[in-house]
Every structure is written in C-alpha cells, then in structure tokens.
Design a protein around this motif. Sequence first.
Motif, PDB file in Angstrom:
ATOM      1  N   ILE A   1     -10.928  49.475 132.698  1.00 38.20           N
ATOM      2  CA  ILE A   1      -9.986  50.067 133.652  1.00 38.20           C
ATOM      3  C   ILE A   1      -8.631  49.363 133.570  1.00 38.20           C
ATOM      4  O   ILE A   1      -7.580  50.011 133.496  1.00 38.20           O
ATOM      5  CB  ILE A   1     -10.541  49.972 135.089  1.00 38.20           C
ATOM      6  N   LEU A   2      -8.637  48.036 133.582  1.00 35.65           N
ATOM      7  CA  LEU A   2      -7.381  47.277 133.566  1.00 35.65           C
ATOM      8  C   LEU A   2      -6.610  47.514 132.270  1.00 35.65           C
ATOM      9  O   LEU A   2      -5.387  47.691 132.298  1.00 35.65           O
ATOM     10  CB  LEU A   2      -7.671  45.786 133.746  1.00 35.65           C
ATOM     11  N   SER A   3      -7.317  47.524 131.154  1.00 41.11           N
ATOM     12  CA  SER A   3      -6.633  47.742 129.873  1.00 41.11           C
ATOM     13  C   SER A   3      -6.072  49.152 129.787  1.00 41.11           C
ATOM     14  O   SER A   3      -4.994  49.366 129.218  1.00 41.11           O
ATOM     15  CB  SER A   3      -7.588  47.480 128.704  1.00 41.11           C
ATOM     16  N   GLU A   4      -6.771  50.124 130.358  1.00 41.12           N
ATOM     17  CA  GLU A   4      -6.282  51.501 130.328  1.00 41.12           C
ATOM     18  C   GLU A   4      -5.097  51.711 131.276  1.00 41.12           C
ATOM     19  O   GLU A   4      -4.236  52.559 131.020  1.00 41.12           O
ATOM     20  CB  GLU A   4      -7.406  52.476 130.680  1.00 41.12           C
ATOM     21  N   ILE A   5      -5.035  50.952 132.355  1.00 39.55           N
ATOM     22  CA  ILE A   5      -3.859  51.027 133.234  1.00 39.55           C
ATOM     23  C   ILE A   5      -2.613  50.630 132.441  1.00 39.55           C
ATOM     24  O   ILE A   5      -1.580  51.317 132.480  1.00 39.55           O
ATOM     25  CB  ILE A   5      -4.045  50.116 134.463  1.00 39.55           C
ATOM     26  N   ILE A   6      -2.727  49.548 131.692  1.00 35.43           N
ATOM     27  CA  ILE A   6      -1.584  49.103 130.880  1.00 35.43           C
ATOM     28  C   ILE A   6      -1.333  50.084 129.741  1.00 35.43           C
ATOM     29  O   ILE A   6      -0.185  50.460 129.464  1.00 35.43           O
ATOM     30  CB  ILE A   6      -1.833  47.685 130.345  1.00 35.43           C
ATOM     31  N   GLY A   7      -2.403  50.528 129.087  1.00 29.83           N
ATOM     32  CA  GLY A   7      -2.252  51.487 127.989  1.00 29.83           C
ATOM     33  C   GLY A   7      -1.616  52.780 128.448  1.00 29.83           C
ATOM     34  O   GLY A   7      -0.736  53.337 127.776  1.00 29.83           O
ATOM     35  N   SER A   8      -2.035  53.276 129.608  1.00 30.39           N
ATOM     36  CA  SER A   8      -1.481  54.518 130.135  1.00 30.39           C
ATOM     37  C   SER A   8      -0.005  54.366 130.478  1.00 30.39           C
ATOM     38  O   SER A   8       0.804  55.274 130.247  1.00 30.39           O
ATOM     39  CB  SER A   8      -2.263  54.953 131.378  1.00 30.39           C
ATOM     40  N   ALA A   9       0.362  53.202 131.024  1.00 28.81           N
ATOM     41  CA  ALA A   9       1.778  52.959 131.341  1.00 28.81           C
ATOM     42  C   ALA A   9       2.621  52.957 130.078  1.00 28.81           C
ATOM     43  O   ALA A   9       3.720  53.527 130.049  1.00 28.81           O
ATOM     44  CB  ALA A   9       1.918  51.625 132.079  1.00 28.81           C
TER      45      ALA A   9
END
Length: 537
Positions: A200-208
Amino acid sequence: MAQQVRLTMRKLIKSGYFPNEVVPGFNTEDLANAYNSIVSSITNLNKKSKSCFHSIPRVKHARRMIAIPNPYNQLLLFKEVFDNWQDIKRFLKKSSFSLTTPLVLKGSKRAFTRASEFGDIVSHRLECSTNYKYMLKTDISRYYSTIYTHSIPWAYHGKAIAKQNIHNNNLLGNKLDKYVRNTQDQQTIGIPIGPDSSLILSEIIGSAMDQMLKSEFPRLKGIRYIDDFFFFFDNYADAQDALMKLHRITKEFELELNPEKTEILELPDNLEYEWVSEIRDFQFTPNRPKKQRTELITFVNRMIQLAKKFEDSYVIKYALSMLKKILVHSDNWSLYESLLLNVIMFEASVLPAVTEILLVYKQSGYQLDTKKIESTLNTIISYNSKLNQAYEVSWGLWLIKSLNLKITRSTAKEISKVDDVLVAIISLDMRANGSIPNGLDDTLWASYLSVDDLYGDHWLIAYEVVKKGWIPLPGGVNYLLNDAFFSSLFNNDVEFYNSNLQVTLPILVQQTNTNNIRTNNIPGRIGAVIGGGAGGY
C-alpha cells in the motif's frame, strides 16, 4: 478476475502479515482471531520496536532482507490502512499506469492482490506499444529499501500541504509515516519488505509519481509494475524528455532511477528472455515411460545450462514451476528424485518447490529414498548454516521435518550458530519432536529471552519460545507477564508458529494425445490428486 470483496481487519492481519517466502508454519491466524481482545493493550502510540529480519536469495549472489515487524506497531499500521481503505483506494485509482494497484479479492491467499501478475507485463507492453517506435524502460534502485518514509505524506497530500502540516497528527500521510517508522525503530529510510502494508505504501508513492508524469505528458502511454516503468513514444527525443522528467519526479521523493536498467529501445523489442520460451515450450511425451525418462534428463540438463548462462534470472524457479505439474511415471521416479536432489544441491533457493513435489509424491504412494534425501538435506543445511543463509536453512529444516527425517549431530552444531528467528524456532520445535536428537546448542537463542528483547529484532524468539516452553526461563520467571501487550497475547493463547501447517501441494497431470487425463499405472492415491485440488495438510 476473482470477485472483489470488502476488506476486514481479520483478513489484513491473518493474510497480510508474514512474508510469502517464509515456511508455512509461521502464521498470524491466532493474532487475527484475538485482535478484538488484545487491541486495548496497545496504549502508547509512540512506542518504538524493531522488525525481525530473514535473509532470502535473489539472483546470482544477491540477497535481500525480508521483515517480520513487531505486532504492537504493525497492528497500528494495519488499523490505519483498514480505517482509511476507501480513501486510499480512491487515491490509488488515480494512477493511469499502475498494474499493481492493490485489490481485495475473494479467496486470495494475501490480504491484497496486485491487479496484474508479473507475467502479464508482456501482454500489456504489446497493447501499449502499438503505433510507437521507441520504449523507455527503467526502474527505481532498491525501491522498498530506499523509500523515505516522510515522502508518504508528500505523495498522498502533495509536498506543499504535507510540509505545512508536518506536525498535524491527524493527517493520514503523517500517521502512515509514523506507524511504519515505529515498526523499524524510527528509521526513515526504507519500509519493511514482506507485509502487505508495504504494498500500500509503495503504491501511494508510485501512484503520486504516475500522476505527476501524466500531468507532464497527458497523452503518455505506458505501464508501471511496482517500480518498473515502460513508456512508449513516437520519437527518441520525446523518450529522452520523459526520462529527464521522470528523473526529476523520482528525485522529488528522494528516489533514484537505476542507471543499469535504464534504456531507450527501438521497437519492436524482445518481449521475453529466450530461456523463458525454451522452458515453457518444452514438450513431454505422454504415456511413454522410456521416452519420458530421456526427456526428464534433457530438460533438467538444459535448465541448469540456462541457469548458468542467465545468472541474473530465475531460470530454475521458473523451470520447476513447469516441471512440478508433470506426472512422472513410477518407473522414472528414482531418476526424477535424484534429479531434484541434484537441483537443490546446485540451487538451494528452490527448496520450496522441491518440498511440494516430494510431499505430493509421498502422499500419492511413491516410495521416497529417505536416506538419500536425508543425507542431501543435511549437507545443504550445514553448508548454508555456515554462510548464515537462513532461507535455505529454514526450508531444508522444514523438509526434513515434513518427511520425518533426522538432523545429524554435526549439522545441528552448525545450525546452532545461525542468528535467525525462523531457524531458531523450527530447530527448537524439531528438537522437541525428536527430529534433532543431539547436538543442538540453544545458547545463542536463549540470549534473547528477556523482557527487553520483546521489542527488539528478535522479538519472535523472545515471545514464541516462552509460549512454547522450549527453553527454560531465566530465573524461572515468565517475563511476558511483565509487559501489558505481550501478556495480553500470552493470555489469549496467541502463537505465531504452527508445525501442523503445510505447503499447498501441486496438481499433477498426465495427458493423453487427446488431452484426456489418465490415472492408470499410477500407484497409491495419485488418482485423487490428478485433476483435483490438492490442499495443504
């Protein structure tokens, strides 16, 4: 695709905690079941803890450390994800490129499942590349290990807003930042590799980053798989421009692109490694035992040749995923067994796949050469113990235990020196059930039995060994009762290791030339396995 379902806290704890790579005995089902009873014991929201680490192989000589965070702070992090899942989900959907958006799927083994599998990259690349001449291919250097935790609120709220509200304890990004730091002794560099919360945390950054790149190039076509980027362009200059902007975007989050894996390629490009096609397309002749014997030797020999040629690829792991589906005729079993043992001597990291194969054939009535298996595994365990390669040791121990074999005295002495929580717990369990009759010295692991170690990087030993009663307590005092949280776990019978759990067994298939499944000339219970689901036992 499987049906999406509602996220529950129980599912998140039970299926999203321990990394995939650990032996099946380690689990958090008890923790999930007891959550409502123990949550009141989590009172200090700023308590620091450390994760246990477990060394696993990658490719060539590279390794990575997966993490098992302390339950005190991991439960807080899970709770924050759970309480805000709908909002997080809406944020992640803003990405135009991600193939790894987390989904909650019915029947999934994990709490979160990536929207696409790794093998889907090829088809997505094909669909995106139509009418384009160039592809920009890159990834982020050591992504999980270099994520700056303070960049989580930057990504979620925007850098300006996050910096204006740096002390706002109600800001979701700040809370996620705090709780993940608390799982790793306040370290701000890196996030734990293993728990689903890190996806979840890595995808938050990836999505941004996806959103920022899309704003620069509104018509951009491409995909992202975790931290692997593939973008498509009409001309080389546009690809260079996008690369320059992607460098700047990743730098905004204190990340760096991997120069060794960054290139602009003229299309069409190779879609997969040559070894993948060769292994995937290998054909075994059905219903001809002598022919199958030759084919097994040819396949394994070629597999090892390709593994030596492509050292940076998971050749043997992929090959065994294909091989373990093939039903080997009983006449060829001894040869097949020997080939498997040679393979794990060459590459011990594939012990999980070989464990599945040996157990399904044992269950199906094939006669295993236990002396040969026992000798091979003792050699592998002893060798890897000297290198402190805990993954190989833990899986070797698990297979020894699963087949009711024995660890020799000399191997036990080497195991005793391995400073790893999983190896320690499996070894102590095996000593208790007689699989390690002599030679195991628990001095190293006993040194972690104290109340201070409950929040250190050996917390799993400090708790589980006491819960199981495998080593006498220092002074005979149960120090777990002196800690509010761990005494709550203890009193609610929470355990993190269940020796009765097992790998899921593969489905063995023998096909005729007309693709009809046959079960004749197959010993024991193999007919119950062919064509049906073989669950763990």
